[in-house]
Design a protein around this motif. Structure first.
Motif, PDB file in Angstrom:
ATOM      1  N   LEU A 318       0.825  -1.200   0.000  1.00 33.24           N
ATOM      2  CA  LEU A 318       0.000   0.000   0.000  1.00 33.24           C
ATOM      3  C   LEU A 318       0.867   1.261   0.000  1.00 33.24           C
ATOM      4  N   GLY A 319       1.893   1.258   0.841  1.00 34.47           N
ATOM      5  CA  GLY A 319       2.787   2.406   0.892  1.00 34.47           C
ATOM      6  C   GLY A 319       3.516   2.619  -0.416  1.00 34.47           C
ATOM      7  N   ARG A 320       3.944   1.530  -1.021  1.00 32.54           N
ATOM      8  CA  ARG A 320       4.648   1.621  -2.303  1.00 32.54           C
ATOM      9  C   ARG A 320       3.719   2.177  -3.382  1.00 32.54           C
ATOM     10  N   PHE A 321       2.459   1.763  -3.364  1.00 28.52           N
ATOM     11  CA  PHE A 321       1.518   2.253  -4.367  1.00 28.52           C
ATOM     12  C   PHE A 321       1.331   3.764  -4.245  1.00 28.52           C
ATOM     13  N   VAL A 322       1.208   4.248  -3.018  1.00 24.81           N
ATOM     14  CA  VAL A 322       1.030   5.689  -2.805  1.00 24.81           C
ATOM     15  C   VAL A 322       2.203   6.450  -3.423  1.00 24.81           C
ATOM     16  N   VAL A 333      -3.123  11.011  -3.225  1.00 25.56           N
ATOM     17  CA  VAL A 333      -3.379   9.600  -2.948  1.00 25.56           C
ATOM     18  C   VAL A 333      -3.449   9.434  -1.443  1.00 25.56           C
ATOM     19  N   PHE A 334      -4.494   8.769  -0.953  1.00 28.48           N
ATOM     20  CA  PHE A 334      -4.595   8.550   0.490  1.00 28.48           C
ATOM     21  C   PHE A 334      -5.440   7.312   0.750  1.00 28.48           C
ATOM     22  N   HIS A 335      -5.323   6.786   1.969  1.00 29.24           N
ATOM     23  CA  HIS A 335      -6.127   5.622   2.346  1.00 29.24           C
ATOM     24  C   HIS A 335      -6.716   5.859   3.725  1.00 29.24           C
ATOM     25  N   THR A 336      -7.939   5.406   3.896  1.00 25.50           N
ATOM     26  CA  THR A 336      -8.716   5.658   5.105  1.00 25.50           C
ATOM     27  C   THR A 336      -9.150   4.339   5.725  1.00 25.50           C
ATOM     28  N   PRO A 337      -8.982   4.156   7.042  1.00 27.24           N
ATOM     29  CA  PRO A 337      -9.457   2.919   7.678  1.00 27.24           C
ATOM     30  C   PRO A 337     -10.979   2.794   7.569  1.00 27.24           C
ATOM     31  N   VAL A 351      -7.647   7.781  -5.044  1.00 33.10           N
ATOM     32  CA  VAL A 351      -6.710   8.479  -5.917  1.00 33.10           C
ATOM     33  C   VAL A 351      -7.450   9.629  -6.585  1.00 33.10           C
ATOM     34  N   LEU A 352      -6.902  10.830  -6.481  1.00 31.97           N
ATOM     35  CA  LEU A 352      -7.424  11.988  -7.194  1.00 31.97           C
ATOM     36  C   LEU A 352      -6.499  12.270  -8.366  1.00 31.97           C
ATOM     37  N   CYS A 353      -7.066  12.417  -9.543  1.00 33.30           N
ATOM     38  CA  CYS A 353      -6.237  12.637 -10.724  1.00 33.30           C
ATOM     39  C   CYS A 353      -6.992  13.456 -11.750  1.00 33.30           C
ATOM     40  N   ALA A 354      -6.277  13.922 -12.759  1.00 32.62           N
ATOM     41  CA  ALA A 354      -6.924  14.627 -13.861  1.00 32.62           C
ATOM     42  C   ALA A 354      -7.897  13.684 -14.559  1.00 32.62           C
ATOM     43  N   MET A 364      -3.432   1.229 -12.903  1.00 30.66           N
ATOM     44  CA  MET A 364      -2.383   1.112 -11.898  1.00 30.66           C
ATOM     45  C   MET A 364      -2.925   0.486 -10.617  1.00 30.66           C
ATOM     46  N   ILE A 365      -4.119   0.899 -10.207  1.00 31.80           N
ATOM     47  CA  ILE A 365      -4.729   0.330  -9.003  1.00 31.80           C
ATOM     48  C   ILE A 365      -4.967  -1.161  -9.179  1.00 31.80           C
ATOM     49  N   LEU A 366      -5.512  -1.546 -10.336  1.00 38.16           N
ATOM     50  CA  LEU A 366      -5.836  -2.955 -10.573  1.00 38.16           C
ATOM     51  C   LEU A 366      -4.588  -3.822 -10.685  1.00 38.16           C
ATOM     52  N   CYS A 367      -3.504  -3.258 -11.203  1.00 40.40           N
ATOM     53  CA  CYS A 367      -2.285  -4.041 -11.423  1.00 40.40           C
ATOM     54  C   CYS A 367      -1.349  -4.059 -10.218  1.00 40.40           C
ATOM     55  N   GLU A 368      -1.385  -3.018  -9.388  1.00 35.78           N
ATOM     56  CA  GLU A 368      -0.385  -2.897  -8.340  1.00 35.78           C
ATOM     57  C   GLU A 368      -0.953  -3.000  -6.929  1.00 35.78           C
ATOM     58  N   THR A 369      -2.253  -3.269  -6.802  1.00 32.78           N
ATOM     59  CA  THR A 369      -2.843  -3.544  -5.489  1.00 32.78           C
ATOM     60  C   THR A 369      -3.634  -4.840  -5.599  1.00 32.78           C
TER      61      THR A 369
END
Length: 443
Positions: A318-322, A333-337, A351-354, A364-369
């Motif tokens: 998770l940290g690496r993905f951020v 990019v952030f994660h919430t319990p 993830v907030l993005c353009a 990226m989310i599907l491949c790296e998490t």
């Protein structure tokens, strides 16, 4: 926020795009001076106010030295009855300029040569970067079509002088308008066939289809029996347009029309461009009877919000993905319990993005998490007008960010990286530098 909206109900080509920008206020002489920095010879610009289907606008043309007396007899078209004259997929000027039947006189440049020509010029860094990026999109599409590396693709018409002027001129024009945010209506293409170097191909042509498809831009065909979107036009859309859809809250301050040459059967052969400001929205106070409407000069844009619930991901991954997502250009990019089903503790990854990068970060989310799915929503933001300035402290100069609304400063904060570098240089704590900078901002 200054916004340029392209209403492409009748397609787009390079010359129509520049014509529309000139009609919006781009100075022709300044444009010509900037284009002179390319050190290209053998052409001159021709700009005239004309009418097309009773619409007055600007007709922009690049006249080549060898054209003599028949400079635009085939104009926008070849006539798109589809004598596309050796277009080799690069029939950029199907809609544009000359595109003569005999192209032996045109220089055939490859992408590497064009890139060198642009990067060696004294044009602004932004114009050079964007011009090369447009050509890169065309080269990538042609490479896929022909099965060769993009750098080895030899452009025919797209490598000719007039096409280079179109693409570089488009970037120059946008810079002259202040580099506005560019939006567009859904892409409308015609039907029929075009003659390419490889034979007859249906509209949309292979290059146009590949350029738009790579960017994820949809195409809707209409009843017009002509090609409406050229490869150059498609590449300009792919590079500059943030999103496609109807106008939303846009106040039209200036309207420009770029004219084509052909007379279409079902619609005027024009590109309408609307320059306005989306930040001028009505204040809620104006709903009160007797209260005048108040404009707020905040900026407005749209972003994609990507979310997924995870209950089986390690903290290391998770940290690496951020870190990876932020380096790749995510806005945040952030994660919430959270508490998930079966009473499992988990995290909500956001993830907030353009908007235009939503697919990239979804992948990226599907491949790296450990996610099996991603939720996507579009959110509209209100942002303060931002400025950066430098303040003096006893440790040295610090960069601070100011947030303004209607000309008044409502937020101010020292920039972390500036404070961090100064603290390391002066061998003092970060907090000392930060506090010193913050004191200068107090009234």
């Amino acid at each position: 926020m200054k916004t340029l909206y392209l209403d492409i109900f009748s397609g787009i080509s390079g010359d129509m795009f520049i014509g529309a920008l000139i009609d919006l206020g781009v100075d022709t002489h300044q444009l010509e001076r900037e284009l002179g920095k390319l050190k290209l010879d053998g052409y001159h610009l021709h700009v005239a106010r004309q009418h097309k289907s009773a619409i007055e606008g600007v007709k922009f043309d690049v006249h080549l030295a060898h054209e003599h007396h028949h400079e635009h007899e085939q104009g926008h078209a070849h006539d798109h009855d589809h004598h596309h004259a050796e277009h080799g997929h690069d029939h950029t000027h199907s809609h544009e300029h000359h595109a003569h039947e005999d192209h032996d006189h045109d220089e055939h440049r490859n992408f590497a040569e064009i890139k060198k020509l642009i990067t060696a010029s004294k044009l602004s860094p932004w114009v050079r970067k964007k011009s090369v990026a447009v050509f890169q999109r065309i080269a990538d599409a042609e490479g896929k079509i022909h099965g060769m590396p993009p750098a080895q693709v030899h452009f025919h018409e797209v490598g000719a002088v007039d096409s280079i002027v179109d693409i570089v001129g488009a970037a120059i024009g946008l810079e002259m308008l202040g580099k506005p945010r560019v939006l567009a209506s859904p892409v409308v293409e015609g039907t029929g066939w075009v003659k390419c170097a490889h034979g007859r191909f249906p509209v949309p042509t292979p290059a146009t289809l590949a350029i738009l498809g790579t960017r994820g831009i949809g195409i809707t065909q209409c009843e017009e029996p002509q090609e409406l979107v050229t490869p150059t036009g498609a590449a300009l859309l792919a590079e500059f347009v943030e999103s496609f859809g109807p106008m939303s809250g846009l106040v039209a301050e200036r309207i420009g029309f770029g004219l084509g040459t052909r007379d279409n059967q079902t619609r005027p052969n024009v590109l309408r461009a609307v320059l306005g400001n989306q930040s001028k929205v009505q204040s809620p106070k104006s709903k009160i009877a007797g209260t005048p409407a108040a404009g707020l000069d905040w900026e407005i844009d749209r972003i994609a919000v990507l979310e997924t619930n995870l209950d089986d991901i390690s903290g290391e991954i998770l940290g690496r993905f951020v870190e990876t997502a932020l380096v790749a250009g995510a806005l945040d990019v952030f994660h919430t319990p959270i508490q998930m089903k079966k009473n499992r503790p988990g995290v909500l990854l956001t993830v907030l993005c353009a908007e235009v990068e939503a697919d990239k970060f979804s992948e990226m989310i599907l491949c790296e998490t450990t996610a099996f799915g991603v939720r996507r929503t579009l959110a509209e933001r209100r942002k303060l007008q931002r400025e950066f300035t430098t303040v003096k402290t006893k440790f040295g100069n610090v960069t601070v960010k100011l947030g303004k609304l209607n000309g008044k400063m409502v937020q101010a904060a020292p920039e972390f990286e500036s404070c961090k570098k100064l603290a390391a240089l002066k061998q003092v704590s970060l907090k000392q530098v930060y506090d010193a900078a913050a004191k200068t901002l107090k009234p």
